[in-house]
Design an enzyme around this catalytic site. Structure first.
Site, PDB file in Angstrom:
ATOM      1  N   CYS A 213      -6.634 -12.356  -2.905  1.00  0.00           N
ATOM      2  CA  CYS A 213      -6.388 -11.769  -1.582  1.00  0.00           C
ATOM      3  C   CYS A 213      -6.131 -10.275  -1.637  1.00  0.00           C
ATOM      4  O   CYS A 213      -5.691  -9.695  -0.662  1.00  0.00           O
ATOM      5  CB  CYS A 213      -5.254 -12.481  -0.859  1.00  0.00           C
ATOM      6  SG  CYS A 213      -3.649 -12.173  -1.561  1.00  0.00           S
TER       7      CYS A 213
ATOM      8  N   HIS B 295      -0.354   1.479   1.211  1.00  0.00           N
ATOM      9  CA  HIS B 295      -0.356   0.618   2.387  1.00  0.00           C
ATOM     10  C   HIS B 295      -0.916   1.275   3.643  1.00  0.00           C
ATOM     11  O   HIS B 295      -1.380   0.579   4.544  1.00  0.00           O
ATOM     12  CB  HIS B 295       1.031   0.034   2.611  1.00  0.00           C
ATOM     13  CG  HIS B 295       1.302  -1.079   1.644  1.00  0.00           C
ATOM     14  ND1 HIS B 295       1.948  -0.879   0.452  1.00  0.00           N
ATOM     15  CD2 HIS B 295       0.919  -2.373   1.650  1.00  0.00           C
ATOM     16  CE1 HIS B 295       1.980  -2.021  -0.216  1.00  0.00           C
ATOM     17  NE2 HIS B 295       1.366  -2.944   0.484  1.00  0.00           N
TER      18      HIS B 295
HETATM   19  C1  PEP Z   1      -1.771  -7.467  -3.313  1.00  0.00           C
HETATM   20  O1  PEP Z   1      -0.875  -6.945  -3.967  1.00  0.00           O
HETATM   21  O2  PEP Z   1      -2.945  -7.577  -3.721  1.00  0.00           O
HETATM   22  C2  PEP Z   1      -1.489  -7.983  -1.968  1.00  0.00           C
HETATM   23  C3  PEP Z   1      -2.393  -8.688  -1.322  1.00  0.00           C
HETATM   24  O3  PEP Z   1      -0.301  -7.664  -1.417  1.00  0.00           O
HETATM   25  P1  PEP Z   1       0.054  -6.220  -0.815  1.00  0.00           P
HETATM   26  O4  PEP Z   1      -1.168  -5.398  -0.875  1.00  0.00           O
HETATM   27  O5  PEP Z   1       0.557  -6.436   0.544  1.00  0.00           O
HETATM   28  O6  PEP Z   1       1.114  -5.742  -1.770  1.00  0.00           O
END
Ligand code: PEP
Ligand code: MG
Length: 755
Positions: free
Chosen positions: A682, A369
């Site tokens: 996404c 993240h």
């Molecule tokens: C994903 O897992 O692709 C997503 C968009 O959520 P995050 O990256 O916030 O876990």
């Protein structure tokens, strides 16, 4: 009288004699010669030698006991011999029978045949080994622990003396690399694309040592005690001050930390250094060096974690002793390139993303993240740059090439000039993208693709128009929780959602409910330490087990979107039952709002993220239950490949452009179409033009991505014949290849598509 070194007194005598040598005057060579002979006699050794690193060799600079003519003649290549081994590992080597060690390298010019016992310790400064100090004895014996320590002490002091130029003039010394000064290029991985030129700012700075040797051990011990008390008090205050505030994993970490800070063994090691004649700072520095050396050799993750903690404590103590400002961010220059071993997303946000020019990490993972936050803020980031921490000094000029995945340290002026030109080219390209900003994304053969923005803070949401996005496809609501020490109140949640909706204007916004757990921690939300956080209590699992948190958030979303359109989706759903429960909570909260006389949203769509293979195989059953789907490709691929997205050892090992993953994505799209469910992608991959090209060829027409991906993707689409690309890619899905990346890249190249 020869002092027996197996006592604190022995080490002190060594230090005092060393100081006398330094004060007595004479040239650098003379001092080094006197030094080795003093060490040999004090330690009752037959040989004492100093090797210093010149370029890529360890050169003999002074010796007592080996042949004098070997000085500046015996040069061991990097890694050669026992000296090379000590330099390479950064750890002492204590051997009773050196000549039978597999790394022993015989150098006739030194005449060292008869020596059996060998003790070598590294000469280290700022985590860099730049020499080795050796004693040898004819008799086969193992040196005692106190002797090893005494020699390490001398090596530490010697390191500071050499590095501070206190020895005097000696032409050979000019080439000794006690401080990195040459330009260097370190390879790494691109975590967030871009180019940056700036100066190194260390996340965990190396506090410069003042005095090394101290006359008054009582006063130094008092300084150390005061420093320790300050570090401990601060940790205790954090723990006791507000029990509610620091909970869960953060609390566990702090408690472990606090216990370590009280560890009598740590304190005893520090005091031993002072009793041996070191200043409090130098004593901490020495213990820190030990922790770093052990860390380098430790494979066990628990031990590594503990050593990291200990090193952090050493750093805190060093800062306390130096009276330094504990708040790092305040001292950051305007052109900072942040250097860290690893970084959590909250730590990154604390620095104030807008103030960072770039980020370079020694470790880290592109799916983590912190990398997502960097991409969201368009901060160039290179990760996994091996050797970064030992090669960079605070204030070094740095070029962060997050196009090629390189960190260039102390670059030559011509290189800086070339990069400035490249930056200009990038801006020109950005201008090209800006030209397309308000045009819809359409392929050459007329296929319309909707490009949306991934956002997480109010600031990102304001970029929606600048980026040329048609809406916000993923708003990560947990970021507000991650950057706040306390639980964001309902009013502040409402305020944020209102601001985001206002920033988006008439463009749609898809809010994703809280997705904490895994590598996303919020100080105010209690979670337990887990063996496998990626497979643990995260996303909607937490929300459903703790419905209060989820219901507050839904209430805030309903309130913010009164009379407007609300699109809400749930993360990490695994079963239909979980999704039904989530939808159930939305409906309950709407009913509750109505009961209170509230209008509620004019339009409601409840969607679900496809992040677990289990749900991906249940898409036909989502018909009539969900209003839309969004593939969280980051997590879906993590679970598809069984490869932790935050673990660099495995995260880049598998490719979303592999036939297996693309077949899976094709199946999902077809199932969604058959169930009449709109589906978008996404994850981060949607914002990389090559991946986006493959997704569009598979029939996807909605991609949500970081702001920086939109321009290049639109540009790519304008040159793409989606039909032709599909005809190219579909047969390849049956191939045995590990990845289709190269095939797709050459297809793009030959078709004139910029990816
Ligand atoms: C994903 O897992 O692709 C997503 C968009 O959520 P995050 O990256 O916030 O876990
Ligand atoms: Mg996810």
């Amino acid at each position: 009288m020869a002092a027996h070194p197996s006592s604190i007194g022995g080490a002190r005598i060594l230090l005092r004699r060393l100081r006398e040598i330094m004060e007595a005057g004479g040239g650098a060579q003379e001092r080094l010669d006197r030094l080795v002979s003093m060490i040999a006699s004090t330690m009752v050794a037959d040989v004492c030698s100093i090797y210093l690193k010149r370029g890529r060799v360890n050169e003999l600079f002074a010796t007592e006991g080996l042949k004098r003519e070997a000085v500046h003649t015996t040069r061991l290549k990097e890694g050669e011999g026992l000296v090379g081994l000590v330099a390479e590992t950064g750890r002492p080597l204590n051997l009773a029978d050196a000549q039978h060690h597999p790394r022993f390298s015989y150098r006739p010019e030194t005449g060292e045949d008869p020596f059996n016992a060998f003790l070598g310790v590294p000469i280290v400064r700022s985590e860099r080994v730049f020499g080795v100090l050796v004693v040898q004895n004819k008799a086969s014996r193992t040196y005692g622990e106190d002797e090893v320590e005494a020699l390490q002490l001398i090596a530490q002091v010697l390191a500071e003396i050499v590095a501070s130029n206190a020895l005097g003039d000696l032409s050979e010394l000019k080439e000794v690399e006690f401080k990195p000064s040459r330009p260097e290029r370190l390879g790494g991985r691109v975590f967030s694309e871009g180019l940056a030129i700036g100066q190194a700012f260390l996340h965990e700075p190396h506090t410069p040592l003042g005095r090394i040797v101290a006359d008054d051990p009582v006063a130094e011990e008092a300084r150390l005690t005061a420093g320790l008390a300050q570090v401990r008090e601060r940790l205790a205050a954090l723990l006791d001050g507000d029990v509610q505030r620091i909970a869960g994993e953060s609390r566990d970490v702090l408690e472990t930390f606090h216990a370590l800070a009280k560890d009598p063994h740590w304190e005893a090691r520090l005091k031993a250094g002072i009793r041996a004649g070191l200043s409090a700072d130098a004593a901490v520095e020495r213990v820190r060096g030990e922790h770093r050396a052990r860390l380098a050799g430790a494979a066990d993750p628990l031990l590594r974690e503990q050593l990291h903690d200990l090193e952090d404590l050493d750093n805190r103590l060093l800062r306390a002793l130096a009276g330094a400002d504990p708040s790092q961010a305040a001292a950051m220059p305007h052109d900072a390139i942040l250097i860290a071993r690893n970084l959590g997303p909250a730590e990154l946000l604390e620095y104030g993303a807008e103030r960072l020019k770039g980020i370079a990490l020694e470790e880290g993972a592109s799916g983590g993240h912190a990398a997502i936050v960097a991409r969201a803020h368009d901060i160039p980031m290179v990760g996994r740059a091996g050797g970064l921490l030992t090669r960079v000094e605070a204030g070094d000029r740095i070029i962060l090439d997050a196009e090629a995945g390189e960190v260039r340290l102390r670059p030559e002026p011509e290189v800086v000039r070339a990069y400035k030109q490249r930056q200009e080219l990038r801006s020109a390209r950005a201008a090209e993208y800006a030209r397309l900003r308000d045009a819809p994304a359409v392929t050459k053969d007329g296929k319309r693709v909707i490009l949306l923005l991934n956002a997480g803070l109010a600031l990102d949401a304001h970029h929606v128009a600048d980026a040329g996005a048609e809406g916000i496809g993923l708003f990560r609501t947990e970021f507000q929780f991650m950057v706040s020490e306390t639980l964001p109140k309902q009013e502040s949640q409402v305020a944020l959602y209102r601001e985001v909706l206002a920033a988006a204007g008439d463009r749609p916004v898809t809010f994703r409910t809280l997705d904490l757990g895994g590598d996303k921690a919020a100080p105010s939300v209690q979670t337990e330490r887990e063996e496998n956080p990626a497979l643990g209590w995260r996303g909607v699992r937490m929300g459903l087990d703790r419905p209060a948190l989820l219901r507050y958030q839904l209430r805030a979303l309903l309130e913010a979107s009164e009379g407007a359109r609300l699109r809400v989706m749930f993360p990490l759903v695994t079963t239909l039952e979980e999704f039904d429960a989530c939808r159930g909570w939305v409906l309950k909260e709407i009913a509750e709002a109505k009961r209170k006389g509230r209008a509620g949203p004019a339009e409601l769509e409840v969607g679900v993220m496809i992040e677990t293979p289990a749900l991906a195989f249940a898409i036909p059953r989502l018909k009539g239950r969900a209003d839309f789907l969004s593939i969280g490709a980051n997590d879906l691929m993590q679970y598809f490949f069984a490869a932790d997205r935050a673990n660099p050892r495995v995260s880049d090992r598998y490719d979303i452009l592999s036939p297996a993953a693309l077949r899976f994505l094709k199946q999902i799209r077809e199932d969604a179409a058959a169930a009449d469910l709109p589906v978008s992608i996404c994850g981060e991959a949607g914002g990389r033009p090559l991946e986006a090209m493959a997704f569009v060829a598979l029939g996807y027409d909605r991609l949500s991505m970081p702001a920086q991906g939109i321009g290049p993707t639109k540009f790519m689409l304008a040159a793409l014949d989606a039909g032709a690309a599909a005809a190219f890619i579909l047969p390849l899905l049956d191939s045995d290849k590990v990845s289709l990346r190269t095939d797709l890249a050459s297809y793009a190249k030959s078709s004139g598509i910029a990816v």
